[in-house]
Design a protein around this motif. Structure first.
Motif, PDB file in Angstrom:
ATOM      1  N   GLY A 108      13.262  -6.347   0.523  1.00 41.87           N
ATOM      2  CA  GLY A 108      14.336  -5.427   0.916  1.00 41.87           C
ATOM      3  C   GLY A 108      13.813  -4.278   1.763  1.00 41.87           C
ATOM      4  O   GLY A 108      12.634  -3.914   1.689  1.00 41.87           O
ATOM      5  N   ASP A 109      14.701  -3.681   2.561  1.00 41.37           N
ATOM      6  CA  ASP A 109      14.305  -2.558   3.414  1.00 41.37           C
ATOM      7  C   ASP A 109      13.799  -1.380   2.598  1.00 41.37           C
ATOM      8  O   ASP A 109      12.990  -0.585   3.086  1.00 41.37           O
ATOM      9  N   PHE A 110      14.276  -1.246   1.367  1.00 41.99           N
ATOM     10  CA  PHE A 110      13.879  -0.128   0.511  1.00 41.99           C
ATOM     11  C   PHE A 110      13.158  -0.647  -0.739  1.00 41.99           C
ATOM     12  O   PHE A 110      13.344  -0.130  -1.841  1.00 41.99           O
ATOM     13  N   GLU A 111      12.321  -1.666  -0.543  1.00 41.91           N
ATOM     14  CA  GLU A 111      11.621  -2.285  -1.659  1.00 41.91           C
ATOM     15  C   GLU A 111      10.832  -1.232  -2.458  1.00 41.91           C
ATOM     16  O   GLU A 111      10.106  -0.405  -1.899  1.00 41.91           O
ATOM     17  N   GLY A 147      -2.871   9.977 -10.935  1.00 38.49           N
ATOM     18  CA  GLY A 147      -3.064   9.708 -12.350  1.00 38.49           C
ATOM     19  C   GLY A 147      -1.854   9.202 -13.093  1.00 38.49           C
ATOM     20  O   GLY A 147      -1.926   8.966 -14.308  1.00 38.49           O
ATOM     21  N   ASN A 148      -0.728   9.024 -12.404  1.00 33.83           N
ATOM     22  CA  ASN A 148       0.480   8.531 -13.050  1.00 33.83           C
ATOM     23  C   ASN A 148       0.985   7.271 -12.367  1.00 33.83           C
ATOM     24  O   ASN A 148       0.910   7.147 -11.144  1.00 33.83           O
ATOM     25  N   ARG A 149       1.494   6.348 -13.159  1.00 36.23           N
ATOM     26  CA  ARG A 149       2.106   5.132 -12.632  1.00 36.23           C
ATOM     27  C   ARG A 149       3.545   5.468 -12.271  1.00 36.23           C
ATOM     28  O   ARG A 149       4.350   5.817 -13.153  1.00 36.23           O
ATOM     29  N   ILE A 150       3.905   5.402 -10.981  1.00 38.14           N
ATOM     30  CA  ILE A 150       5.238   5.819 -10.564  1.00 38.14           C
ATOM     31  C   ILE A 150       5.858   4.796  -9.618  1.00 38.14           C
ATOM     32  O   ILE A 150       5.177   3.944  -9.053  1.00 38.14           O
ATOM     33  N   ARG A 151       7.175   4.918  -9.428  1.00 35.42           N
ATOM     34  CA  ARG A 151       7.915   4.092  -8.485  1.00 35.42           C
ATOM     35  C   ARG A 151       7.837   4.737  -7.101  1.00 35.42           C
ATOM     36  O   ARG A 151       7.993   5.954  -6.966  1.00 35.42           O
ATOM     37  N   THR A 152       7.606   3.914  -6.080  1.00 34.14           N
ATOM     38  CA  THR A 152       7.508   4.443  -4.728  1.00 34.14           C
ATOM     39  C   THR A 152       8.019   3.384  -3.744  1.00 34.14           C
ATOM     40  O   THR A 152       8.173   2.210  -4.101  1.00 34.14           O
ATOM     41  N   PHE A 153       8.279   3.793  -2.514  1.00 30.95           N
ATOM     42  CA  PHE A 153       8.794   2.877  -1.494  1.00 30.95           C
ATOM     43  C   PHE A 153       7.642   2.147  -0.809  1.00 30.95           C
ATOM     44  O   PHE A 153       6.752   2.772  -0.240  1.00 30.95           O
ATOM     45  N   LYS A 154       7.709   0.818  -0.823  1.00 27.56           N
ATOM     46  CA  LYS A 154       6.657   0.010  -0.200  1.00 27.56           C
ATOM     47  C   LYS A 154       6.593   0.243   1.307  1.00 27.56           C
ATOM     48  O   LYS A 154       5.505   0.276   1.898  1.00 27.56           O
ATOM     49  N   ASN A 155       7.747   0.422   1.958  1.00 26.46           N
ATOM     50  CA  ASN A 155       7.799   0.494   3.415  1.00 26.46           C
ATOM     51  C   ASN A 155       7.843   1.921   3.951  1.00 26.46           C
ATOM     52  O   ASN A 155       8.156   2.122   5.132  1.00 26.46           O
ATOM     53  N   ALA A 156       7.551   2.903   3.125  1.00 24.27           N
ATOM     54  CA  ALA A 156       7.605   4.292   3.578  1.00 24.27           C
ATOM     55  C   ALA A 156       6.463   4.587   4.549  1.00 24.27           C
ATOM     56  O   ALA A 156       5.341   4.101   4.367  1.00 24.27           O
ATOM     57  N   PRO A 157       6.709   5.380   5.591  1.00 26.38           N
ATOM     58  CA  PRO A 157       5.606   5.831   6.451  1.00 26.38           C
ATOM     59  C   PRO A 157       4.574   6.578   5.606  1.00 26.38           C
ATOM     60  O   PRO A 157       4.936   7.225   4.615  1.00 26.38           O
TER      61      PRO A 157
END
Length: 563
Positions: free
Chosen positions: A18-21, A29-39
């Motif tokens: 997805g475009d916002f995968e 030090g923290n496991r977090i959610r982030t955008f795969k395709n972010a600059p």
């Protein structure tokens, strides 16, 4: 409503391919959610706008800069800073009105890894002095009004190079803006760490002086991705449900920025969204609803970034029906909750615009939730669903998650959460637990994931989008020798949401007028923190068993008519 379609659209946009995968990453030090395709950094966002070189970018009164003009000036500023010995990781402070120079300095700094210190332009000399000592910038860009405050405490800028913007005078120890631009040069090369500080925005502290929130490049870009995602996901859901396709390509935005650029509402949400899309950004000297209407008509404004009261003043203005507002596509606000009645009023009164809002914090680099159009009309008392890079939960006083639909303090975790507070590990530890930010807002989450804000756990007044912490105002009032006790609380206000009120008990034999108290407050705190409503009483303030003032009782007893 299209809630099943919205859930499906969200899954498709954020899932694999997805475009916002969304992916998980170990960040600081923290496991977090982030955008795969972010600059990787804001530098990439700014450089991508070079393709818009012929378009108008910054408009202020009768001044107009294209993207090409802006890129030339941004490169010159960055090159000049490097010539002064400022390097990636160093800090540069900005304190001025919403002039075009604010944005130019901002992009110049973040594009080469220099951290911007966005200072509150309403601060007193004392507050300004504190922030400069706390952040230690190497260069300070300021206008004439801020220069006047520096001159009240000249020692605050010892060792700091000053650049004057739109000054009425020339001074030997201040570099004029024209000299910086005349330096010329190309944008210096720089490797920018995604988790380095992009900027430091100060938030009011619960006691004493404000705290410098460290917003990272990753966090600021994640907020931009969230803004884009919010629009795309809602449009996709409507298309699935009705077959109504959004414009392709979407129209180029023309944004009217009405709130200060030292806040995430204007900077991270308004300015980023317009800039990344190659749109036009119109700035105002100060807020005036009549002038805003004239700008909307003249510049074909598509969206207005402001606090909710501004939208109300726009649609209630006597010139509204005489103004061509047909370019408006969205109208709403952030920085404070939009009253449900205003949602329907916008829907009914502005033929082309749909209501929208976002809920967020400085500590999340911008929005946590977003809601607009059909979904907002259907749930006008909701702040919307959380953005995809956030995990969210409501917790009890022990930090345990409460069942869905029950009230608890909202905690959020994701790539938009700040690194921490500058030089304040104690405050950072208090606000963030294992990556989870304690928002201080009491909320509930419904079966569709929509968040409803019902109260504030923090003791603060939300005045026109500005957080005013009661303890901070009380601390300033207690510096007056005549004051024995005081209690600050919020007083409802139709225009600003809340105003600051205070009940004061004087020491025996002391006298103090309202005017004298306001004069004292004006010397030690920013104007928006000075109490509008003041009550004096002879008896000691009511307390509970633990000795805390009973603010609920005081709010019921003291009303504006008796102030």
């Amino acid at each position: 409503m299209y809630y099943a379609e919205l859930a499906k659209a969200r899954d498709q946009l954020t899932g694999p391919g997805g475009d916002f995968e969304i992916v998980e990453a170990n960040v600081l030090g923290n496991r977090i959610r982030t955008f795969k395709n972010a600059p990787p950094s804001i530098r990439d966002v700014w450089l991508a706008t070079q393709e818009f070189s012929d378009r108008d970018y910054l408009v202020y009164e009768d001044e107009r800069l294209t993207y090409g003009d802006a890129h030339a000036q941004v490169a010159a500023i960055a090159s000049w800073l490097f010539a002064q010995g400022v390097q990636p990781g160093d800090r540069v402070a900005i304190s001025m009105r919403n002039y075009p120079e604010w944005m130019l300095v901002y992009w110049a700094c973040v594009s080469v890894g220099i951290t911007v210190v966005g200072m509150n332009a309403w601060w007193t000399a004392e507050e300004m002095s504190y922030a400069l000592a706390d952040s230690e910038p190497k260069v300070f860009f300021l206008d004439s009004e801020r220069l006047a405050r520096v001159r009240e405490k000249p020692a605050m800028v010892d060792g700091v190079k000053l650049v004057g913007v739109r000054l009425d005078e020339t001074t030997d120890n201040i570099t004029p803006w024209s000299d910086v631009i005349a330096h010329g040069g190309a944008l210096p090369d720089a490797e920018v760490d995604p988790d380095s500080d992009a900027c430091i925005f100060y938030t009011s502290g619960t006691t004493g002086f404000p705290k410098g929130a460290q917003l990272t490049h990753r966090g600021c870009i994640a907020n931009l991705m969230n803004l884009m995602y919010s629009r795309v996901s809602s449009a996709a859901a409507v298309f699935m449900a009705t077959g109504e396709a959004p414009p392709d390509p979407p129209p180029v935005p023309n944004g009217l920025i009405t709130t200060p650029l030292f806040h995430v509402t204007a900077n991270n949400c308004g300015a980023y969204a317009v800039t990344a899309a190659g749109g036009k950004m119109v700035l105002m000297y100060r807020w005036d609803a009549g002038e805003a209407l004239r700008i909307i008509e003249r510049e074909k404004i598509t969206s207005m970034s402001g606090v909710p009261v501004m939208a109300r003043e726009i649609i209630n203005h006597p010139d509204f029906d005489k103004t061509d507002t047909s370019s408006l596509m969205t109208l709403g606000g952030g920085g404070a909750q939009v009253p449900p009645d205003l949602v329907q009023k916008i829907e009914d009164k502005v033929a082309t615009a749909r209501p929208n809002t976002g809920y967020g914090m400085t500590e999340t680099c911008g929005i946590i939730t977003s809601i607009a159009a059909d979904f907002y009309v259907d749930k006008p008392d909701s702040a919307g669903p959380a953005m995809p890079n956030f995990e969210v939960k409501c917790v009890d006083d022990l930090g345990n998650e409460v069942p869905q639909g029950e009230l608890g303090e909202l905690w959020v975790k994701g790539s938009s959460v700040i690194k921490g507070y500058l030089n304040r590990p104690d405050a950072t530890a208090e606000a963030i637990t294992d990556g989870w930010l304690h928002t201080g807002d009491v909320a509930r989450i419904d079966e569709n994931g929509f968040i409803y804000l019902v109260d504030r756990k923090k003791d603060m007044v939300l005045r026109g989008g500005e957080n005013v912490y009661c303890a901070e105002v009380e601390a300033g009032i207690y510096r007056h020798d005549a004051v024995a006790e005081c209690c600050v609380f919020g007083v409802p206000d139709d225009r600003l949401g809340e105003e600051v009120g205070v009940v004061i008990v004087l020491k025996p034999g002391e006298t103090l007028s309202e005017a004298a108290l306001r004069e004292h407050c004006s010397a030690v705190m920013a104007k928006h923190k000075v109490p509008r409503f003041i009550w004096f009483q002879d008896d000691l303030l009511p307390r509970n068993a633990s000795g805390k003032f009973l603010k609920k009782d005081l709010r019921q007893k003291f009303v504006p008519a008796t102030a």
